[in-house]
Design a protein around this motif. Structure first.
Motif, PDB file in Angstrom:
ATOM      1  N   SER A 106       0.721  -1.293   0.112  1.00 33.87           N
ATOM      2  CA  SER A 106       0.102   0.078   0.026  1.00 33.87           C
ATOM      3  C   SER A 106       0.744   1.412   0.078  1.00 33.87           C
ATOM      4  O   SER A 106       0.421   2.166  -0.749  1.00 33.87           O
ATOM      5  CB  SER A 106      -0.877  -0.142   1.439  1.00 33.87           C
ATOM      6  N   LEU A 107       2.036   1.253   0.385  1.00 32.94           N
ATOM      7  CA  LEU A 107       2.819   2.270   0.570  1.00 32.94           C
ATOM      8  C   LEU A 107       3.145   2.552  -0.885  1.00 32.94           C
ATOM      9  O   LEU A 107       3.318   3.787  -1.052  1.00 32.94           O
ATOM     10  CB  LEU A 107       4.063   2.050   1.558  1.00 32.94           C
ATOM     11  N   ALA A 126       0.870   4.186  -2.823  1.00 29.24           N
ATOM     12  CA  ALA A 126       0.495   5.559  -2.466  1.00 29.24           C
ATOM     13  C   ALA A 126       1.346   6.542  -3.045  1.00 29.24           C
ATOM     14  O   ALA A 126       1.339   7.357  -3.705  1.00 29.24           O
ATOM     15  CB  ALA A 126       0.136   5.547  -1.136  1.00 29.24           C
ATOM     16  N   VAL A 127       2.780   6.035  -2.747  1.00 29.70           N
ATOM     17  CA  VAL A 127       3.830   6.781  -3.012  1.00 29.70           C
ATOM     18  C   VAL A 127       4.300   6.992  -4.362  1.00 29.70           C
ATOM     19  O   VAL A 127       4.292   8.335  -5.054  1.00 29.70           O
ATOM     20  CB  VAL A 127       5.036   6.603  -2.286  1.00 29.70           C
ATOM     21  N   LEU A 143       1.906   9.237  -6.497  1.00 31.11           N
ATOM     22  CA  LEU A 143       1.939  10.639  -6.096  1.00 31.11           C
ATOM     23  C   LEU A 143       3.125  11.496  -6.696  1.00 31.11           C
ATOM     24  O   LEU A 143       3.074  12.721  -7.083  1.00 31.11           O
ATOM     25  CB  LEU A 143       1.873  10.927  -4.509  1.00 31.11           C
ATOM     26  N   GLY A 182      -3.378   8.228  -5.659  1.00 30.64           N
ATOM     27  CA  GLY A 182      -2.054   8.079  -4.828  1.00 30.64           C
ATOM     28  C   GLY A 182      -2.987   8.375  -3.713  1.00 30.64           C
ATOM     29  O   GLY A 182      -2.418   8.078  -2.383  1.00 30.64           O
ATOM     30  N   LEU A 183      -3.561   9.610  -3.358  1.00 30.71           N
ATOM     31  CA  LEU A 183      -4.211   9.999  -2.155  1.00 30.71           C
ATOM     32  C   LEU A 183      -5.272   8.949  -1.378  1.00 30.71           C
ATOM     33  O   LEU A 183      -5.248   8.751  -0.180  1.00 30.71           O
ATOM     34  CB  LEU A 183      -5.106  11.195  -2.316  1.00 30.71           C
ATOM     35  N   SER A 220      -3.096   6.434   0.162  1.00 29.37           N
ATOM     36  CA  SER A 220      -2.352   6.857   1.435  1.00 29.37           C
ATOM     37  C   SER A 220      -3.565   6.674   2.464  1.00 29.37           C
ATOM     38  O   SER A 220      -3.024   6.311   3.380  1.00 29.37           O
ATOM     39  CB  SER A 220      -2.222   8.483   1.096  1.00 29.37           C
ATOM     40  N   PHE A 257      -3.407   3.130   3.237  1.00 28.13           N
ATOM     41  CA  PHE A 257      -1.979   2.800   3.825  1.00 28.13           C
ATOM     42  C   PHE A 257      -2.238   3.061   5.303  1.00 28.13           C
ATOM     43  O   PHE A 257      -1.604   2.318   6.093  1.00 28.13           O
ATOM     44  CB  PHE A 257      -0.964   3.311   3.264  1.00 28.13           C
TER      45      PHE A 257
END
Length: 506
Positions: free
Chosen positions: A189-190, A193-194, A197, A222-223, A226, A229
């Motif tokens: 999930s990290l 997300a990252v 973004l 990405g949000l 996040s 995450f």
């Protein structure tokens, strides 16, 4: 450790001056930016994951893993036959470089007692700053004198040397594998997300407009990831980025201060040479060399603050307030520069900024390592490095928007009605898209020719237009520097929360 930091940090900037040669060999100008960003994004994702895994398995195994991945990625990049290949292999390099960087910073807490960590963090900050400035120059030397491929290939033997030194001398400390299992959902999930973004921040305004579906889609995804995450980490028994470290006031404030300081550092590295070259009229070589005072300031600030911490103890708040105050003052002076600013005065302002930034970086690193529980020191240190990378990339994206909009409005205000009418069709849009091109000597001749075709006084009109572009660009850069000044001042405010529980009142 210092060699690992040097190699991994060097690769963040070394390709800047090699990109024209790479594109000339492979084509693919539309993927120009990805050769740089693939390394940065991969290393940024690696920071928190490597930090937590080093807490579980120990620093040495992760360090060795990072060296091997970095070396293999470097050799593969040197053997690349297409833009797609070098972009992918640079991502492999970045993964290894991020692991090496994290383990190097985190190992300070393993190898040295709290009173000695300031000195060591000062050395690492100095090496990081040195590699950031040496990188573009070294890339230019290889691109001009040999081949960019040989530089990547040379990292292979250096990686083997680093691997031998690490295997022989690096102690096995920090392992907790018997008690904790890796948080694989958190890692996934990290990354989800990252990566979107950072891709959006890197491509917005460069490959796509900020309101393009590609950029908006990556930002939204990405949000959303996040949020996922955070939910995953809150429910995990062994989170990859433990939320509990942010309950520590020192760690939370240090992460925020590092984010803001990096916002300013990256922005100045990009925009200062542009200011001196295009606004004050300095040559490209002289403009680039004005980053040397920034380097020297960072090195000096890191060493001085590290020594001071080692002598005075954990006075994190006092040290960070002093350093961020100096950096804010330096940035304020830079924001007031004009076309009449001399190189000596400009260099002094830049050195003052570097002095404050270097000192802040060293103090914040020591503050985090001395405040976090030893079992989470890898996670806490990697969170600090993660915030530095994200802060820098977000800073460049936001400053790019500020500068573009400020230049556009400033140019319209600087152009007279007669000059606007004399512009060839599409000329104003071309100026907005690439003002730097119109400040080159060859562009002046092209402008004169285009104005001649409209019946205007060609020489006078071209001179007036170039003057308007320079005024608008100077205003836009000053606006960007003003934004950085405000951000640095916010960092000073965050430093007020850095007081350790046992710190003597200031």
């Amino acid at each position: 450790m210092l060699l690992a930091v040097f190699l991994s940090a060097l690769n963040q900037t070394v390709v800047a001056t090699m990109l024209p040669s790479i594109v000339a060999d492979f084509g693919g100008f539309d993927r120009y930016v990805w050769v740089v960003t693939s390394y940065l994004i991969a290393s940024t994702v690696a920071f928190p994951i490597a930090g937590r895994l080093s807490d579980i398995y120990g620093r040495k195994p992760l360090f060795i893993f990072g060296i091997i991945v970095f070396s293999v990625g470097s050799v593969l990049a040197g053997l690349s036959q297409s833009m797609a290949q070098i972009t992918a292999f640079r991502a492999i390099q970045g993964l290894g470089g991020g692991v090496m960087m994290t383990c190097s910073y985190t190992a300070i807490a393993d190898l040295f007692p709290p009173q000695e960590r300031g000195k060591q963090q000062g050395q690492i900050a100095a090496v990081y700053a040195l590699s950031s400035v040496v990188g573009p120059a070294l890339g230019g030397v290889f691109a001009d004198s040999a081949s960019w491929k040989w530089l990547f290939l040379s990292f292979g033997p250096m990686g083997i040397l680093l691997l031998a030194l690490t295997s022989k001398s690096f102690p096995h400390i920090g392992a907790d594998a018997g008690k904790t299992q890796p948080d694989y959902p958190g890692m996934a999930s990290l990354a989800l997300a990252v990566v979107p973004l950072l891709l959006a921040l890197s491509s917005g305004g460069v490959l796509y407009e900020w309101d393009a579906p590609q950029v908006i889609g990556m930002l939204v995804f990405g949000l959303m990831m996040s949020i996922v995450f955070v939910v995953v980490e809150a429910a995990s028994k062994a989170p990859i980025l433990p939320l509990e470290i942010y309950a520590n006031r020192v760690v939370a404030a240090a992460v925020a201060a590092m984010f803001l300081a990096s916002f300013g550092l990256y922005g100045n590295i990009i925009f200062l040479p542009l200011f001196f070259h295009e606004v004050t009229g300095a040559s490209a070589t002289v403009s680039g060399s004005l980053l040397v005072p920034l380097l020297l300031g960072i090195v000096g600030g890191a060493i001085l603050s590290g020594q001071a911490l080692s002598r005075t103890g954990n006075r994190y708040r006092a040290g960070t307030l002093l350093c961020t105050g100096v950096a804010t003052l330096g940035m304020y002076l830079i924001s007031g520069m004009s076309e009449n600013t001399g190189l000596v005065l400009g260099g002094a302002c830049i050195a003052l900024l570097g002095l404050g930034l270097g000192g802040a970086f060293a103090v914040l690193s020591v503050a985090v390592q001395n405040s976090a529980p030893f079992a989470l020191v890898g996670s806490a240190t990697s969170a600090l490095q993660f915030s530095r990378s994200v802060g820098g990339m977000l800073g460049l994206a936001l400053l790019g928007i500020v500068m573009t909009r400020s230049f556009s409005s400033g140019l319209e205000a600087a152009l007279s009605a007669d000059l606007m009418a004399a512009l060839p069709q599409g000329g104003l849009d071309a100026l907005r898209d690439n003002p730097q091109a119109f400040l080159e000597p060859s562009a002046a001749l092209a402008l004169a020719s285009s104005f001649a075709g409209t019946g205007a006084d060609a020489v006078h009109a071209a001179d007036a237009l170039l003057s308007a572009v320079k005024v608008a660009l100077a205003g836009a850069l000053n606006d960007a520097f003003t934004v950085i000044t405000v951000v640095m001042a916010l960092g000073f405010g965050v430093a007020l929360f850095l007081r350790a529980p046992d710190e003597v009142a200031d």
